[in-house]
Design an enzyme around this catalytic site. Structure first.
Site, PDB file in Angstrom:
ATOM      1  N   PRO A  37       0.341  -1.037   0.226  1.00  0.00           N
ATOM      2  CA  PRO A  37      -0.465  -0.215   0.159  1.00  0.00           C
ATOM      3  C   PRO A  37       0.377   1.318   0.196  1.00  0.00           C
ATOM      4  CG  PRO A  37      -0.003  -0.879   2.279  1.00  0.00           C
ATOM      5  CD  PRO A  37       0.629  -2.113   1.112  1.00  0.00           C
ATOM      6  N   ASN A  38       0.165   1.963  -0.812  1.00  0.00           N
ATOM      7  CA  ASN A  38       0.748   3.693  -1.143  1.00  0.00           C
ATOM      8  C   ASN A  38       2.077   2.985  -1.918  1.00  0.00           C
ATOM      9  OD1 ASN A  38      -1.227   5.073   0.670  1.00  0.00           O
ATOM     10  ND2 ASN A  38      -0.292   3.716   2.430  1.00  0.00           N
TER      11      ASN A  38
ATOM     12  N   ARG B 233       5.019  11.401  -2.226  1.00  0.00           N
ATOM     13  CA  ARG B 233       4.611  10.575  -1.264  1.00  0.00           C
ATOM     14  C   ARG B 233       6.037  10.797  -0.213  1.00  0.00           C
ATOM     15  NH1 ARG B 233       4.645   4.498   1.080  1.00  0.00           N
ATOM     16  NH2 ARG B 233       3.901   5.165   3.435  1.00  0.00           N
TER      17      ARG B 233
ATOM     18  N   TYR C 123      10.898   8.859   0.857  1.00  0.00           N
ATOM     19  CA  TYR C 123      10.879   8.063   0.136  1.00  0.00           C
ATOM     20  C   TYR C 123      11.512   8.709  -1.711  1.00  0.00           C
ATOM     21  CZ  TYR C 123       8.132   6.109   3.055  1.00  0.00           C
ATOM     22  OH  TYR C 123       7.361   5.414   4.629  1.00  0.00           O
TER      23      TYR C 123
ATOM     24  N   ASN D 187       8.356  -5.611  -0.722  1.00  0.00           N
ATOM     25  CA  ASN D 187       7.168  -4.570   0.070  1.00  0.00           C
ATOM     26  C   ASN D 187       6.434  -4.655   0.538  1.00  0.00           C
ATOM     27  OD1 ASN D 187       7.778  -2.077   1.910  1.00  0.00           O
ATOM     28  ND2 ASN D 187       8.868  -0.941  -0.106  1.00  0.00           N
TER      29      ASN D 187
ATOM     30  N   ALA E 227       3.242  -1.192   4.582  1.00  0.00           N
ATOM     31  CA  ALA E 227       2.233  -0.724   6.381  1.00  0.00           C
ATOM     32  C   ALA E 227       2.533  -2.101   6.993  1.00  0.00           C
ATOM     33  CB  ALA E 227       1.749  -0.087   6.297  1.00  0.00           C
TER      34      ALA E 227
ATOM     35  N   GLU F 160      13.089  -9.486   1.378  1.00  0.00           N
ATOM     36  CA  GLU F 160      12.077  -8.456   2.450  1.00  0.00           C
ATOM     37  C   GLU F 160      13.214  -7.593   2.249  1.00  0.00           C
ATOM     38  OE1 GLU F 160      10.664  -9.306   6.296  1.00  0.00           O
ATOM     39  OE2 GLU F 160      10.817  -7.268   6.820  1.00  0.00           O
TER      40      GLU F 160
ATOM     41  N   HIS G  70      13.012  -3.380   2.115  1.00  0.00           N
ATOM     42  CA  HIS G  70      12.320  -1.227   2.573  1.00  0.00           C
ATOM     43  C   HIS G  70      12.567  -0.357   2.224  1.00  0.00           C
ATOM     44  CE1 HIS G  70       9.221  -3.744   5.124  1.00  0.00           C
ATOM     45  NE2 HIS G  70      10.210  -4.019   5.021  1.00  0.00           N
TER      46      HIS G  70
ATOM     47  N   ARG H  49      12.788   4.926  12.956  1.00  0.00           N
ATOM     48  CA  ARG H  49      11.699   5.499  12.257  1.00  0.00           C
ATOM     49  C   ARG H  49      10.783   4.352  13.466  1.00  0.00           C
ATOM     50  NH1 ARG H  49       9.477   4.689   6.620  1.00  0.00           N
ATOM     51  NH2 ARG H  49       7.891   6.583   7.636  1.00  0.00           N
TER      52      ARG H  49
HETATM   53  C1  DQA Z   1       8.269   0.727   3.645  1.00  0.00           C
HETATM   54  C2  DQA Z   1       8.591   1.192   5.517  1.00  0.00           C
HETATM   55  C3  DQA Z   1       7.180   0.794   6.110  1.00  0.00           C
HETATM   56  O1  DQA Z   1       6.780   0.807   7.985  1.00  0.00           O
HETATM   57  C4  DQA Z   1       5.923   1.826   5.496  1.00  0.00           C
HETATM   58  O2  DQA Z   1       4.539   1.826   5.967  1.00  0.00           O
HETATM   59  C5  DQA Z   1       6.142   2.100   4.057  1.00  0.00           C
HETATM   60  C6  DQA Z   1       7.137   1.803   3.238  1.00  0.00           C
HETATM   61  C7  DQA Z   1       9.659   1.151   3.040  1.00  0.00           C
HETATM   62  O3  DQA Z   1      10.072   0.861   2.053  1.00  0.00           O
HETATM   63  O4  DQA Z   1      10.256   2.281   3.881  1.00  0.00           O
HETATM   64  O5  DQA Z   1       4.950   2.023   3.369  1.00  0.00           O
HETATM   65  O6  DQA Z   1       7.727  -0.542   3.385  1.00  0.00           O
END
Ligand code: DQA
Length: 139
Positions: free
Chosen positions: A10-11, A18, A23, A72, A75, A96, A98, A105
């Site tokens: 998501p997102n 964003r 990011y 990835n 959230a 995995e 990120h 964070r």
């Molecule tokens: C994320 C880190 C997550 O905590 C966050 O909710 C994201 C992006 C990252 O790629 O840094 O949406 O996965």
């Protein structure tokens, strides 16, 4: 040719606009197109969804016939027992990733339901985190 897929949660469709301070300002498709060109020796696909069940469906679909998944889960990493179980259930190794260093964070980002069943975890290198995962599957 190795078959790899990047699955984004998501997102992450908003990358580029964003929170660019966290990011970055590149869109995912800009990064993805450049990366596909850079690694012509692999078949690289991309799937993004904001919906938890769609991410699980995709993991199940690719999880017995692809050579690698770069996940990835955004959230959902920190909340989803279902995605964690799917990673455990499939045969394809999952890395995995990120973009941000989630350990630097908020505390709720320190927990991952994916890490324990992942082949490895790469985080904190910006979009390069994805590229490092691709390199690891190539080697
Ligand atoms: C994320 C880190 C997550 O905590 C966050 O909710 C994201 C992006 C990252 O790629 O840094 O949406 O996965």
């Amino acid at each position: 040719m190795k078959k790899l897929i990047i699955i984004n949660g998501p997102n992450l469709n908003l990358l580029g606009k964003r929170e660019p301070n966290i990011y970055g300002s590149l869109t995912f498709m800009e990064f993805f197109d450049a990366t596909k060109k850079k690694y012509p020796q692999v078949s690289l696909e991309h799937f993004q969804s904001n919906i938890e069940g769609e991410l699980i469906d995709k993991l199940q679909e690719v999880g017995f016939n692809y050579d690698g998944v770069i996940l990835n889960a955004a959230a959902y990493t920190h909340t989803s027992v279902g995605i964690g179980d799917a990673v455990k259930a499939i045969e394809t190794p999952v890395i995995e990733v990120h973009i941000s260093n989630t350990f630097a964070r908020e505390e709720f980002r320190h927990k991952s339901f994916i890490s324990q069943n992942a082949k490895g975890v790469i985080l904190g290198f910006g979009l390069q985190s994805y590229e490092l995962a691709i390199q690891s599957f190539i080697n």
